[in-house]
Scaffold this motif. Sequence first.
Motif, short mmCIF file in Angstrom:
data_model
loop_
_atom_site.label_atom_id
_atom_site.label_comp_id
_atom_site.label_asym_id
_atom_site.label_seq_id
_atom_site.Cartn_x
_atom_site.Cartn_y
_atom_site.Cartn_z
N ASP A 100 -5.18 -3.13 -7.71
CA ASP A 100 -4.87 -3.95 -6.62
C ASP A 100 -5.70 -5.22 -7.05
O ASP A 100 -6.59 -5.58 -7.43
CB ASP A 100 -5.50 -3.35 -5.37
CG ASP A 100 -4.73 -3.83 -4.10
OD1 ASP A 100 -3.72 -4.77 -4.21
OD2 ASP A 100 -5.20 -3.57 -2.90
N GLU A 101 -4.86 -6.32 -6.43
CA GLU A 101 -5.17 -7.56 -6.82
C GLU A 101 -5.35 -7.87 -8.12
O GLU A 101 -6.67 -8.26 -8.35
CB GLU A 101 -6.44 -7.69 -5.70
CG GLU A 101 -5.97 -7.64 -4.29
CD GLU A 101 -4.73 -8.52 -3.51
OE1 GLU A 101 -4.67 -9.41 -4.25
OE2 GLU A 101 -4.32 -8.10 -2.76
N THR A 155 0.87 -1.20 0.13
CA THR A 155 -0.08 0.11 -0.05
C THR A 155 0.83 1.26 -0.21
O THR A 155 0.60 2.18 -0.71
CB THR A 155 -1.00 0.05 1.23
OG1 THR A 155 -1.68 -1.16 1.34
CG2 THR A 155 -1.88 1.05 1.17
N HIS A 178 -8.36 1.03 1.66
CA HIS A 178 -7.31 1.62 1.07
C HIS A 178 -7.61 3.16 1.29
O HIS A 178 -6.75 3.92 1.62
CB HIS A 178 -7.43 1.49 -0.58
CG HIS A 178 -6.56 0.36 -0.93
ND1 HIS A 178 -5.29 0.18 -0.43
CD2 HIS A 178 -6.86 -0.46 -1.83
CE1 HIS A 178 -5.02 -0.97 -1.00
NE2 HIS A 178 -5.74 -1.49 -1.88
MG MG Z 1 -2.96 -4.90 0.19
#
Ligand code: MG
Length: 697
Positions: free
Chosen positions: A396-397, A302, A332
């Motif tokens: 993300d991901e 992050t 986030h």
């Molecule tokens: Mg993460």
Amino acid sequence: MLLSSDITYLPGVGPKKAATLAAELNVRTVEDLLCCYPYKYIDRSHFYTVREVDETMPYIQLKGQIVAFEKRGEGRQQRLIARFTDGTGFLELVWFQGIRFIEEKYTTGVEYVIFGKPTRFGAKLNIAHPDIEVASEAQQGVAAGLQAFYNTSEKMKRAYLHSAALRKIIMAALSDRSLVITETLPEATVREYALMERHRALVTIHMPTDSASLVQAQRRLKFEELFYVQLSILQQSKWREQKFKGYVFGTIGDYFNRFYRTCLPFELTGAQKRVIKEIRTDMATGRQMNRLLQGDVGSGKTIVALMTMLIALDNGFQACIMAPTEILATQHRQAIVSLVETLGITVRLLTGSTKKKERQEITQQLADGSLQIIIGTHALIEDSVVFKNLGVVIIDEQHRFGVAQRAKLWNKNIHPPHILVMTATPIPRTLAMTVYGDLDVSVIDELPAGRKPIATYHYFDNKRAALNRFIRQQVELGRQVYIVYPLIQESESLDLKNLEDGYQQMCETFPDLRIGMVHGKLKAADKEATMRCFVSGELQILMATTVIEVGVNVPNASVMVIESAERFGLSQLHQLRGRVGRGADQSYCVLMSSYKIGADTRRRLQIMVESTDGFVIAEADLNLRGPGDLDGTQQSGLPFDLKIANLVQDGAILSVARQVVQKLLDADPLLEAPAHRILTEQLTRLKRDAINWGVIS
Ligand code: MG
Ligand code: ADP
């Protein structure tokens, strides 16, 4: 006859068979047909004698004559029996279907080669539905022994396209003297890597004379396939590189520097520093960044994402983060807002449940440039979202987003923004080279200091009481506990019931503890509220389905109990386990499973107990499951389906193919050399045949 000729040119392929082949195998041309590779071979070099045969034998081959036919039974019970002999004894050949056809086709007194699996029926040996060929013809193509077998579907069998029929058609094509099979790899490559020439490889793969040359044919065809996968991927990224210039983020300015000096809550790990430097350099070159950031759960991605965005802001651009779930996006936002509190940066959240008025405000601010960082879910890709000057996109991901979705975000500007894809799923090397082959890779291979490896145990239900004592002990130490249940779409209601029953039981076992429950069927607001209570420490135990899998961050949680762990995949178990062990305390992961688990499952759980290294686990996962399960091809982003190569087993060939392609493109980026013209042609053809994933997703 050409490779591109229609298969109806082949003897024995009428319009009906052609239609079935097209519908079932996507086979239309001779080349399509020749690229239906056998799935197995059986050694037919040896003939057994009837006297030797017993029912324990696998498929065997005999040569002899039918001496008599006889029908027994009535109606649907009817069967045709042929008495077969080779002079050493007798056995029966039996048919339950297609009796008329068999009677017409085969006669007594002709020498046949028959092939099948012997079984014992009372005192007699028989072979049901054998393959039969006239001996003189049967020698063709299997003279030296290995006979190819092809996958067929029920529909194909009904159209008389069983394996043997397919083999016959393929052999007819290959033995047609007018057939021209041209080479698809540059001559120099074929020579340098001692590859079998294409024509010979295709003949050998269908009609191998011996296993050594079969291996060479397979190697050649695998190489070719992986070569074109790499060519497609690398050419695409070369093309993009030339067509689109990236923004040059030459300035490291106030935001980045002030953040680094005054806001950093901890010392960055060496790996984080290195990765940030890689990203900084990449974004300053004038090339558009396409980078994959790999880092195990809890490795601190992050903050890297944030610092990447600050560089964009320093250069006067906007930035966005796209997360796969609302909870994750929210988290986030919270993390980032609290990190940049003192910097006066505008950060907002856009998800599916953002109210209309707020959404309008956000899109307005994104368009006029007053909003600097936007964090959200898929809602960000909608067409109504327009940026003034989007400089960097963080995804993300990654594994939850398809390639097409990535492209959509990417098209939001005239100039493409820099892209950083973050994933906690360690990607084995072979996959990184294919599925993510167009991305540069940065790896955070170091966890923040002071993390202790998570102690992992696999228990059966008889340890339940001990587990409960352990949970209480941890809670009394001030820690928090996750208990996760599987959720499979097909058995959703049953799974939810398991969770609810489990919740009841825990409430009875621990009447004095504060226990919460979340699952996908709850209203988003309720789910969020419960998650927040757990994050703030109000709840001591959180029971959930896999909604917590990705990203939630509660450093005080030290125990992860996974119920019915046998139903999770390895990488999913690893992701779940990564929810604990984020603070300085010793953390624990307990895998509960039923007693009835197979050897593979036991092995999977054992790998979890033995290793906390995401890469080790990912490799093991790929080996156990095979790449076929990798979220399906659609997700995998391969430019076309693999017909013969295997991403797990053929890593070595893949590496070589990639190097060859890289060298080739460096020397001749547009494939203009005469020797390379075949490459463009073949690639165009392969892509035209591939299903257009972009349209589907
Ligand atoms: Mg993460
Ligand atoms: P992930 O890579 O799984 O997204 P996060 O970015 O959520 O990991 O970080 C996990 C936890 O580690 C967070 O609580 C974060 O504040 C903390 N963290 C990140 N980097 C460091 C570091 N260098 N030192 C100490 N803690 C860190």
